[in-house]
Design an enzyme around this catalytic site. Structure first.
Site, mmCIF file in Angstrom:
data_model
loop_
_atom_site.group_PDB
_atom_site.id
_atom_site.type_symbol
_atom_site.label_atom_id
_atom_site.label_comp_id
_atom_site.label_asym_id
_atom_site.label_seq_id
_atom_site.Cartn_x
_atom_site.Cartn_y
_atom_site.Cartn_z
ATOM 1 N N THR A 96 0.859 -1.195 0.000
ATOM 2 C CA THR A 96 0.000 0.000 0.000
ATOM 3 C C THR A 96 0.894 1.243 0.000
ATOM 4 O O THR A 96 2.082 1.164 0.302
ATOM 5 C CB THR A 96 -0.909 0.009 1.254
ATOM 6 N N LYS A 125 7.419 2.293 3.235
ATOM 7 C CA LYS A 125 8.447 2.861 4.123
ATOM 8 C C LYS A 125 7.875 3.411 5.426
ATOM 9 O O LYS A 125 8.600 3.550 6.402
ATOM 10 C CB LYS A 125 9.200 3.989 3.400
ATOM 11 N N GLY A 207 6.107 12.329 -14.410
ATOM 12 C CA GLY A 207 5.547 11.356 -13.464
ATOM 13 C C GLY A 207 6.526 10.962 -12.370
ATOM 14 O O GLY A 207 6.265 10.027 -11.617
ATOM 15 N N GLU A 210 5.306 13.485 -7.241
ATOM 16 C CA GLU A 210 3.860 13.455 -7.009
ATOM 17 C C GLU A 210 3.298 14.868 -7.170
ATOM 18 O O GLU A 210 4.045 15.843 -7.131
ATOM 19 C CB GLU A 210 3.586 13.015 -5.564
ATOM 20 N N ASP A 221 11.308 11.244 2.107
ATOM 21 C CA ASP A 221 11.471 9.921 1.500
ATOM 22 C C ASP A 221 12.919 9.433 1.700
ATOM 23 O O ASP A 221 13.140 8.285 2.105
ATOM 24 C CB ASP A 221 11.126 10.016 0.001
ATOM 25 N N LYS A 225 14.352 6.176 4.063
ATOM 26 C CA LYS A 225 15.267 5.141 3.554
ATOM 27 C C LYS A 225 16.529 5.070 4.418
ATOM 28 O O LYS A 225 17.085 3.992 4.673
ATOM 29 C CB LYS A 225 15.610 5.428 2.095
ATOM 30 N N GLY A 316 9.942 2.446 -9.639
ATOM 31 C CA GLY A 316 9.328 1.719 -10.753
ATOM 32 C C GLY A 316 8.607 0.472 -10.259
ATOM 33 O O GLY A 316 9.046 -0.165 -9.294
#
Ligand code: HSE
Length: 341
Positions: A96, A125, A207, A210, A221, A225, A316
């Protein structure tokens, strides 16, 4: 292996495509027979304990845009928690979208899977950035495995490189470009001498970013990570609040020109040394980490093997799905070796 798949977006569908394409080899090369017994999407669940017809589900999604309302096995409104509690399966694949605020609903999905004795592979994440130390403890307590290699570097095996290829050595520090969108924006600003806003628009058109790009451009993000790497590779018990974060909104074309005059460029670098931080950083153009476009690059400094950099695409659907398959094979191998021991 019976699998409950929660999430039917690009990664979930990518995973189904890979399973279809590699079906024969998975049996022949690894003795691996994955069977998706349930798929849960936003509207409900599709269930078949004998294994769902993935080809049919992919066509349904392509033609109708949804699966649980259109399939004969569809159960409208049935939740992932309900499916996990009521169905027998060995693993949950949780794909999700990431929610960095409270990790939900993925956090509850993962905890319920553990409680009901299921191994978990996730590409989400959120729960890991907020609660990885607690989740690994919970997995151990329930005697199940948690794997998440697609969360860092997508298909590029960043976590495995450190964990498996450098096994036995001591990793002293990690530096990385962990977010493809910001790397694309900074590369464009550098090459074309355009502003952050112009480069962001290009990234959105392609793309990469966002519509609400804050996860990428404000460094969240990359920080998530970094937390995953610090826990998994360097055994630090940290969460997102332990990371000092600065995004790329304030980087100007002039900053990039000043860096260029010194033979350098500016990248959004995440680093794990004494502390964890994500910030725009000048690096030499000759640094192996100075990759262009939407690539990711991570440099490990280890005590004996020295410095290595791994580079690859960090996003991807199929790329991330390939990491899910890797994780499931790893779980299968670990189960088999425990049975022999
Ligand atoms: N939005 C991320 C990136 C990809 O741009 O790197 C998913 O982690």
């Amino acid at each position: 292996m019976r699998i409950i798949l929660v999430g039917w977006g690009v990664v979930g569908q990518g995973f189904a495509q890979i399973l279809l394409r590699r079906k024969m080899e998975l049996v022949k090369d690894y003795g691996f027979r994955p069977r998706i017994v349930a798929v849960v999407d936003k509207e409900g669940a599709i269930i078949d304990p004998k294994g769902l017809d993935l080809e049919q589900m992919l066509s349904l999604k392509a033609e109708k845009g949804t699966i649980s309302t259109k399939s004969k096995n569809g159960c409208l409104g049935r939740s992932a928690l309900d499916v996990m509690e009521s169905m027998e399966a060995e693993a949950l694949v949780e794909v999700t979208p990431t929610n960095i605020k409270d990790g939900e609903p993925a956090l509850s999905h993962i905890k319920t899977a553990f409680k009901t004795g299921k191994h978990v592979v996730t590409t989400n994440k959120g729960p890991l950035a907020l609660a990885l130390p607690a989740l690994t403890e919970l997995a151990d307590y329930n005697n199940v495995q948690l794997r998440f290699s697609g969360t860092v570097g997508a298909g590029t095996p960043v976590l495995e490189f450190a964990k498996k290829c450098l096994v036995g050595d001591s990793i002293l520090s990690i530096q990385g470009i962990l977010n493809g969108t910001t790397n694309y924006i900074l590369s464009e600003m550098d090459e074309k001498h355009i502003s952050f806003q112009e480069a962001l628009k290009d990234a959105q058109k392609l793309g990469y970013a966002e519509a609400n790009p804050t996860m990428d451009v404000d460094g969240l993000d990359a920080a998530a990570k970094l937390v995953i790497m610090a826990n998994w590779i360097m055994h630090k018990k940290v969460t997102l609040k332990d990371v000092k974060i600065k995004g790329i909104r304030d980087v100007t074309p002039e900053d990039l020109e000043d860096a260029a005059a010194k033979g350098s460029t500016i990248k959004l670098v995440g680093s794990i040394e004494e502390n964890l931080k994500v910030e725009p950083t000048q690096i030499s153009r000759h640094d192996p980490m100075a990759v262009g476009g939407a690539l990711n690059a991570v440099t490990f400094v280890s005590e004996f093997a020295g410095e290595q950099t791994i580079i690859g695409r960090g996003a991807g659907g199929l790329e991330t799905a390939s990491a899910i398959l890797r994780d499931l094979l790893d779980i299968k191998e670990n189960i088999a070796s425990k049975m022999i021991a």
